[in-house]
Write a protein that holds these residues in place. Structure first.
Motif: not given
Length: 178
Positions: A134-135, A137-141, A167-177
């Motif tokens: 989210n945010g 950069f949503e959907n960016f890898v 890009v600095e993000l919260e832990f909850s904003q990213v998910q491992k592929i």
């Protein structure tokens, strides 16, 4: 705030906000801290949330609900300047404490809230490919470059316009592929 020797150890403080402003206060404060380069005084800003499972029409739905509506928790070093910045953030009605002096939470209070310095274990490591959930950069890898457990932030290299951008993000904003 009374003039005194400042405790240069970061402690958790509770800030009272207008109801519904908790996330806005967190975002605005993070922007101000960055703009004024005061990152060494602020360690974490949390709007505690808990998952609430609701079953509606036979479907299970998970909602995030604020644990303490109207409150934001801030791990910070209180100085005249940091106190002023927090106190004057839009939506903040004041620190929880006695009069003008913010009172830090005790270790017992922190434990009873269920986050003893929230050691969040993330399932990704440096150089892992992650998707931004989210945010802006949503959907960016991107590729994990740095994991900051103290601040619950992850730095991800995202390819934009043909160049890598951190890009600095919260832990909850990213998910491992996977």
């Amino acid at each position: 705030m009374s003039q005194k020797n400042y405790d240069m150890n970061p402690r958790w403080y509770v800030v009272h906000t207008y109801s519904g402003y908790e996330n806005k206060v967190k975002t605005d404060l993070e922007k101000t801290i960055k703009n004024r380069e005061l990152e060494e005084y602020f360690f974490d800003i949390i709007v505690p949330m808990e998952e609430q499972i609701e079953i509606k029409d036979g479907k299970k739905k998970t909602n995030l609900k604020k644990v303490f509506p109207g409150y934001v928790l801030i791990k910070m070093i209180v100085t005249e300047q940091t106190w002023y910045i927090v106190r004057n953030t839009r939506g903040v009605t004041g620190f929880v404490g006695s009069g003008t002096d913010p009172i830090p939470l005790t270790d017992d209070e922190i434990r009873s809230m269920g986050f003893e310095d929230l050691n969040i274990n993330v399932d990704y490591e440096i150089n892992d490919q992650v998707q931004i959930m989210n945010g802006a950069f949503e959907n960016f890898v991107g590729t994990v470059q740095e994991i900051n457990k103290e601040k619950h932030k992850v730095k991800v290299l995202v390819s934009m316009f043909g160049r890598e951008t951190p890009v600095e993000l919260e832990f909850s904003q990213v998910q491992k592929i996977k």
